[in-house]
Design a protein around this motif. Structure first.
Motif, PDB file in Angstrom:
ATOM      1  N   TYR A   1      19.109  25.717  -6.007  1.00 35.66           N
ATOM      2  CA  TYR A   1      20.157  24.689  -6.023  1.00 35.66           C
ATOM      3  C   TYR A   1      21.248  25.077  -7.016  1.00 35.66           C
ATOM      4  N   THR A   2      20.812  25.353  -8.236  1.00 39.44           N
ATOM      5  CA  THR A   2      21.697  25.799  -9.314  1.00 39.44           C
ATOM      6  C   THR A   2      20.888  26.727 -10.199  1.00 39.44           C
ATOM      7  N   ARG A   3      21.552  27.462 -11.097  1.00 39.17           N
ATOM      8  CA  ARG A   3      20.837  28.323 -12.043  1.00 39.17           C
ATOM      9  C   ARG A   3      19.907  27.469 -12.902  1.00 39.17           C
ATOM     10  N   ASP A   4      20.334  26.285 -13.302  1.00 38.51           N
ATOM     11  CA  ASP A   4      19.504  25.386 -14.104  1.00 38.51           C
ATOM     12  C   ASP A   4      18.211  25.038 -13.361  1.00 38.51           C
ATOM     13  N   PHE A   5      18.316  24.653 -12.095  1.00 40.13           N
ATOM     14  CA  PHE A   5      17.116  24.340 -11.315  1.00 40.13           C
ATOM     15  C   PHE A   5      16.228  25.565 -11.171  1.00 40.13           C
ATOM     16  N   TRP A   6      16.825  26.731 -10.957  1.00 44.87           N
ATOM     17  CA  TRP A   6      16.056  27.974 -10.813  1.00 44.87           C
ATOM     18  C   TRP A   6      15.224  28.221 -12.076  1.00 44.87           C
ATOM     19  N   GLU A   7      15.830  28.045 -13.243  1.00 44.29           N
ATOM     20  CA  GLU A   7      15.125  28.282 -14.501  1.00 44.29           C
ATOM     21  C   GLU A   7      14.065  27.216 -14.781  1.00 44.29           C
ATOM     22  N   ARG A   8      14.307  25.984 -14.361  1.00 44.55           N
ATOM     23  CA  ARG A   8      13.397  24.880 -14.678  1.00 44.55           C
ATOM     24  C   ARG A   8      12.149  24.864 -13.794  1.00 44.55           C
ATOM     25  N   HIS A   9      12.228  25.418 -12.570  1.00 47.05           N
ATOM     26  CA  HIS A   9      11.081  25.463 -11.654  1.00 47.05           C
ATOM     27  C   HIS A   9      10.371  26.815 -11.748  1.00 47.05           C
ATOM     28  N   ASN A  10       9.091  26.832 -11.385  1.00 44.22           N
ATOM     29  CA  ASN A  10       8.360  28.094 -11.298  1.00 44.22           C
ATOM     30  C   ASN A  10       8.965  28.972 -10.216  1.00 44.22           C
ATOM     31  N   ARG A  11       8.819  30.294 -10.397  1.00 41.19           N
ATOM     32  CA  ARG A  11       9.174  31.272  -9.387  1.00 41.19           C
ATOM     33  C   ARG A  11       7.929  32.075  -9.044  1.00 41.19           C
ATOM     34  N   VAL A  12       7.911  32.629  -7.859  1.00 40.97           N
ATOM     35  CA  VAL A  12       6.767  33.426  -7.418  1.00 40.97           C
ATOM     36  C   VAL A  12       6.816  34.791  -8.100  1.00 40.97           C
ATOM     37  N   LYS A  13       5.703  35.193  -8.688  1.00 40.33           N
ATOM     38  CA  LYS A  13       5.597  36.512  -9.313  1.00 40.33           C
ATOM     39  C   LYS A  13       4.880  37.479  -8.378  1.00 40.33           C
ATOM     40  N   GLU A  14       3.761  37.047  -7.849  1.00 37.38           N
ATOM     41  CA  GLU A  14       2.974  37.913  -6.960  1.00 37.38           C
ATOM     42  C   GLU A  14       2.750  37.195  -5.642  1.00 37.38           C
ATOM     43  N   ILE A  15       2.957  37.948  -4.551  1.00 43.02           N
ATOM     44  CA  ILE A  15       2.706  37.409  -3.219  1.00 43.02           C
ATOM     45  C   ILE A  15       1.738  38.308  -2.473  1.00 43.02           C
ATOM     46  N   GLU A  16       1.018  37.670  -1.561  1.00 41.23           N
ATOM     47  CA  GLU A  16       0.218  38.396  -0.589  1.00 41.23           C
ATOM     48  C   GLU A  16       0.803  38.030   0.771  1.00 41.23           C
ATOM     49  N   VAL A  17       1.227  39.050   1.523  1.00 43.37           N
ATOM     50  CA  VAL A  17       1.799  38.826   2.842  1.00 43.37           C
ATOM     51  C   VAL A  17       0.718  39.150   3.865  1.00 43.37           C
ATOM     52  N   GLU A  18       0.413  38.175   4.733  1.00 44.05           N
ATOM     53  CA  GLU A  18      -0.631  38.322   5.748  1.00 44.05           C
ATOM     54  C   GLU A  18       0.004  38.326   7.129  1.00 44.05           C
ATOM     55  N   PHE A  19      -0.617  39.072   8.052  1.00 43.74           N
ATOM     56  CA  PHE A  19      -0.117  39.214   9.405  1.00 43.74           C
ATOM     57  C   PHE A  19      -1.180  38.769  10.409  1.00 43.74           C
ATOM     58  N   SER A  20      -0.769  38.540  11.652  1.00 44.44           N
ATOM     59  CA  SER A  20      -1.683  38.011  12.670  1.00 44.44           C
ATOM     60  C   SER A  20      -2.841  38.949  12.981  1.00 44.44           C
ATOM     61  N   ASP A  21      -2.719  40.241  12.662  1.00 42.42           N
ATOM     62  CA  ASP A  21      -3.836  41.161  12.894  1.00 42.42           C
ATOM     63  C   ASP A  21      -4.861  41.116  11.762  1.00 42.42           C
ATOM     64  N   GLY A  22      -4.635  40.242  10.770  1.00 37.12           N
ATOM     65  CA  GLY A  22      -5.564  40.090   9.649  1.00 37.12           C
ATOM     66  C   GLY A  22      -5.245  40.993   8.470  1.00 37.12           C
TER      67      GLY A  22
ATOM     68  N   VAL B   1       3.141  29.701   2.902  1.00 35.33           N
ATOM     69  CA  VAL B   1       4.081  29.289   3.937  1.00 35.33           C
ATOM     70  C   VAL B   1       4.009  30.348   5.034  1.00 35.33           C
ATOM     71  N   GLN B   2       3.992  29.898   6.284  1.00 30.95           N
ATOM     72  CA  GLN B   2       3.859  30.818   7.421  1.00 30.95           C
ATOM     73  C   GLN B   2       5.098  30.723   8.297  1.00 30.95           C
ATOM     74  N   LEU B   3       5.668  31.865   8.639  1.00 30.80           N
ATOM     75  CA  LEU B   3       6.813  31.948   9.526  1.00 30.80           C
ATOM     76  C   LEU B   3       6.316  32.505  10.854  1.00 30.80           C
ATOM     77  N   ASP B   4       6.302  31.664  11.887  1.00 31.60           N
ATOM     78  CA  ASP B   4       5.843  32.083  13.214  1.00 31.60           C
ATOM     79  C   ASP B   4       6.996  32.738  13.959  1.00 31.60           C
ATOM     80  N   LEU B   5       6.710  33.887  14.559  1.00 30.09           N
ATOM     81  CA  LEU B   5       7.719  34.641  15.289  1.00 30.09           C
ATOM     82  C   LEU B   5       7.686  34.268  16.763  1.00 30.09           C
ATOM     83  N   ASP B   6       8.680  34.660  17.492  1.00 29.21           N
ATOM     84  CA  ASP B   6       8.746  34.406  18.925  1.00 29.21           C
ATOM     85  C   ASP B   6       7.960  35.512  19.638  1.00 29.21           C
ATOM     86  N   GLY B   7       6.645  35.382  19.641  1.00 30.90           N
ATOM     87  CA  GLY B   7       5.775  36.420  20.207  1.00 30.90           C
ATOM     88  C   GLY B   7       5.470  37.486  19.172  1.00 30.90           C
TER      89      GLY B   7
END
Length: 166
Positions: free
Chosen positions: A44-65, A23-29
């Protein structure tokens, strides 16, 4: 992702667990970005949180590469991630590199993301929280006192005293 409601969420739409989705969040400039706060999972609820996957590892990328990798906790609490140093960027892209498996669904979600710049905050944030009592977590989630400062409009601290709160 930035609407201050835990009842809205981005869920990757791939078959499988969503590894490689982003998912990409574009900034204002171009802005100087120092970190993010992430509400990991489907809140939504604790039940939904437990029933769905959660992100363990992320890679954050920026416009400079450039990219930075982080491991997130498997907790239904907002998590703050600070970058090695502020990055000048026009977007922040969050890519799923690993997951915590949900008990029912193989979809991975993120409920909210805040982006921090490198300027001082205009308010003072508490470093920790304590309360005389805390209402027990239920299907709607936690009522921990930290919820008073998570910037979500639909979360709260609730005292857990059986009486009138005295």
């Amino acid at each position: 992702l930035k609407d201050s409601e835990r009842s809205t969420v981005w869920v990757e739409g791939q078959s499988g667990s969503g590894l490689g989705s982003w998912v990409q969040l574009d900034l204002d400039g171009t802005q100087s970005v120092a970190g993010i706060r992430i509400w990991n999972g489907v809140w939504y609820t604790r039940d939904f949180w437990e029933r769905h996957n959660r992100v363990k590892e992320i890679e954050v990328e920026f416009s400079d590469g450039s990219r930075q990798k982080f491991t997130l906790k498997d907790e239904m609490m907002p998590e703050e991630v600070r970058f090695d140093s502020p990055v000048s960027t026009s977007f922040v892209k969050i890519k799923i590199k690993g997951i915590y498996g949900g008990s029912t669904f193989n979809d991975t979600g993120i409920s909210e993301v805040q982006i921090f710049d490198d300027s001082p905050d205009d308010n003072i944030r508490a470093a920790s929280f304590d309360a005389s009592t805390i209402y027990p977590a239920d299907v709607d989630g936690s009522y921990d006192p930290a919820m008073m400062q998570d910037t979500l409009l639909d979360t709260m601290w609730c005292e857990g005293d059986e009486g009138d709160g005295n």
